[in-house]
Design a protein around this motif. Structure first.
Motif, short mmCIF file in Angstrom:
data_model
loop_
_atom_site.label_atom_id
_atom_site.label_comp_id
_atom_site.label_asym_id
_atom_site.label_seq_id
_atom_site.Cartn_x
_atom_site.Cartn_y
_atom_site.Cartn_z
N ILE A 53 0.83 -1.20 0.00
CA ILE A 53 0.00 0.00 0.00
C ILE A 53 0.87 1.25 0.00
O ILE A 53 0.61 2.20 -0.72
CB ILE A 53 -0.95 -0.01 1.21
N ASP A 54 1.89 1.24 0.85
CA ASP A 54 2.88 2.32 0.89
C ASP A 54 4.16 1.73 1.47
O ASP A 54 4.28 0.50 1.60
CB ASP A 54 2.37 3.55 1.66
N ALA A 55 5.11 2.55 1.85
CA ALA A 55 6.41 2.05 2.30
C ALA A 55 6.34 1.16 3.53
O ALA A 55 7.21 0.31 3.73
CB ALA A 55 7.35 3.23 2.58
N THR A 56 5.30 1.30 4.36
CA THR A 56 5.24 0.52 5.59
C THR A 56 3.96 -0.30 5.76
O THR A 56 3.78 -0.94 6.80
CB THR A 56 5.40 1.43 6.83
N HIS A 57 3.07 -0.31 4.78
CA HIS A 57 1.80 -1.03 4.91
C HIS A 57 1.57 -1.98 3.73
O HIS A 57 1.81 -1.60 2.58
CB HIS A 57 0.64 -0.04 5.03
N ASN A 58 1.08 -3.18 4.06
CA ASN A 58 0.79 -4.20 3.06
C ASN A 58 -0.57 -4.83 3.34
O ASN A 58 -0.98 -4.93 4.49
CB ASN A 58 1.85 -5.32 3.10
N HIS A 59 -1.23 -5.27 2.27
CA HIS A 59 -2.48 -6.01 2.38
C HIS A 59 -2.22 -7.44 1.91
O HIS A 59 -1.68 -7.64 0.82
CB HIS A 59 -3.58 -5.37 1.53
N TRP A 60 -2.58 -8.41 2.74
CA TRP A 60 -2.33 -9.83 2.47
C TRP A 60 -3.64 -10.56 2.20
O TRP A 60 -4.65 -10.29 2.85
CB TRP A 60 -1.70 -10.49 3.68
N VAL A 61 -3.57 -11.53 1.29
CA VAL A 61 -4.64 -12.50 1.09
C VAL A 61 -3.98 -13.87 1.18
O VAL A 61 -3.04 -14.17 0.43
CB VAL A 61 -5.33 -12.32 -0.28
N VAL A 62 -4.45 -14.68 2.13
CA VAL A 62 -3.89 -16.02 2.32
C VAL A 62 -5.02 -17.04 2.31
O VAL A 62 -6.18 -16.73 2.60
CB VAL A 62 -3.08 -16.13 3.64
N ASN A 63 -4.65 -18.26 1.97
CA ASN A 63 -5.59 -19.38 1.99
C ASN A 63 -4.83 -20.56 2.56
O ASN A 63 -4.00 -21.16 1.88
CB ASN A 63 -6.12 -19.67 0.59
N VAL A 64 -5.12 -20.89 3.80
CA VAL A 64 -4.43 -21.98 4.49
C VAL A 64 -5.48 -22.99 4.94
O VAL A 64 -6.42 -22.63 5.66
CB VAL A 64 -3.61 -21.46 5.68
N ALA A 65 -5.29 -24.22 4.52
CA ALA A 65 -6.21 -25.32 4.89
C ALA A 65 -7.66 -24.95 4.59
O ALA A 65 -8.56 -25.25 5.37
CB ALA A 65 -6.03 -25.70 6.35
N GLY A 66 -7.88 -24.28 3.47
CA GLY A 66 -9.23 -23.91 3.06
C GLY A 66 -9.80 -22.68 3.73
O GLY A 66 -10.91 -22.28 3.43
N ALA A 67 -9.04 -22.07 4.63
CA ALA A 67 -9.50 -20.85 5.31
C ALA A 67 -8.86 -19.65 4.62
O ALA A 67 -7.65 -19.44 4.71
CB ALA A 67 -9.14 -20.89 6.78
N ARG A 68 -9.69 -18.86 3.93
CA ARG A 68 -9.19 -17.66 3.25
C ARG A 68 -9.30 -16.48 4.19
O ARG A 68 -10.34 -16.25 4.80
CB ARG A 68 -10.01 -17.41 1.99
N ARG A 69 -8.18 -15.76 4.32
CA ARG A 69 -8.15 -14.61 5.22
C ARG A 69 -7.49 -13.43 4.53
O ARG A 69 -6.58 -13.61 3.73
CB ARG A 69 -7.40 -14.94 6.49
N GLU A 70 -7.95 -12.24 4.91
CA GLU A 70 -7.33 -11.00 4.45
C GLU A 70 -6.98 -10.18 5.67
O GLU A 70 -7.74 -10.14 6.64
CB GLU A 70 -8.28 -10.21 3.54
N PHE A 71 -5.82 -9.53 5.62
CA PHE A 71 -5.40 -8.69 6.74
C PHE A 71 -4.37 -7.69 6.24
O PHE A 71 -3.80 -7.83 5.16
CB PHE A 71 -4.85 -9.53 7.89
N ASP A 72 -4.14 -6.68 7.06
CA ASP A 72 -3.15 -5.65 6.76
C ASP A 72 -2.02 -5.75 7.77
O ASP A 72 -2.23 -6.17 8.92
CB ASP A 72 -3.78 -4.26 6.83
N THR A 73 -0.82 -5.38 7.33
CA THR A 73 0.34 -5.36 8.22
C THR A 73 1.04 -4.01 8.12
O THR A 73 0.90 -3.29 7.12
CB THR A 73 1.36 -6.46 7.86
N GLU A 74 1.77 -3.70 9.17
CA GLU A 74 2.58 -2.48 9.21
C GLU A 74 4.01 -2.87 9.56
O GLU A 74 4.24 -3.63 10.50
CB GLU A 74 2.05 -1.52 10.28
N ILE A 75 4.97 -2.35 8.80
CA ILE A 75 6.37 -2.52 9.13
C ILE A 75 6.63 -1.63 10.34
O ILE A 75 6.41 -0.42 10.30
CB ILE A 75 7.30 -2.11 7.96
N THR A 76 7.10 -2.22 11.44
CA THR A 76 7.34 -1.47 12.66
C THR A 76 8.82 -1.15 12.86
O THR A 76 9.15 -0.24 13.62
CB THR A 76 6.83 -2.24 13.89
N GLU A 77 9.68 -1.90 12.19
CA GLU A 77 11.12 -1.65 12.27
C GLU A 77 11.77 -2.23 11.03
O GLU A 77 11.47 -3.35 10.62
CB GLU A 77 11.70 -2.31 13.52
#
Length: 160
Positions: free
Chosen positions: A40-64
């Motif tokens: 999204i920008d230098a410190t933020h990302n949007h993830w889409v994962v599918n593990v064992a049939g469970a699809r999830r979306e979440f955002d992360t922030e680089i903290t260091e």
């Protein structure tokens, strides 16, 4: 809270391993279950994962983030709570140790059973090995971001 730590030695220079790890959108090439990562920008990302049939979306922030040393992050939204850090250690001119540590809160029956039988640790080990194969086969990183991030919410140093 569960924790997994895994290390892998890669036969590329330190800066090559580090630079590749900062290319978050390439993660589906070597991380099982990761469908996409959108920066999204230098410190933020949007993830889409599918593990064992469970699809999830979440955002992360680089903290260091410190070039050739470490990248740390935490989830900031979505239904997945986790944090992690990847550190880079020079073993020689053309060899680097990459150490991955993940902390997460398993949710629901499938995630708790997976955690109990060590499935998450095996996946991180498999992903570390896949990163090794990916970067060693290429020999060069697909790009790199060399900025510094020192504290959560801080404006990153965007000098390259």
């Amino acid at each position: 809270m569960s924790t997994v730590t895994e290390s892998v030695d890669v036969h590329v220079p330190l800066h090559t391993a580090y630079n590749q790890w900062t290319q978050f959108e390439s993660f589906p090439n070597f991380m099982g279950g990761v469908e996409s990562v959108t920066q999204i920008d230098a410190t933020h990302n949007h993830w889409v994962v599918n593990v064992a049939g469970a699809r999830r979306e979440f955002d992360t922030e680089i903290t260091e983030q410190h070039p050739d040393e470490r990248v740390a992050w935490k989830s900031t939204s979505g239904d997945t709570r986790h944090a992690g850090v990847v550190t880079f250690h020079r073993l020689g001119d053309t060899d680097t140790r990459v150490t991955i540590q993940l902390d997460w809160e398993p949710e629901g029956l499938v995630e708790n059973v997976g955690d109990a039988v060590g499935a998450d640790g095996r996946q991180v080990k498999k992903d570390a090995k896949a990163f090794k194969e990916f970067i060693e086969q290429r020999g060069l990183e697909t790009g790199g971001w060399r900025g510094n991030v020192d504290t959560p919410g801080a404006r990153p140093d965007t000098r390259r």
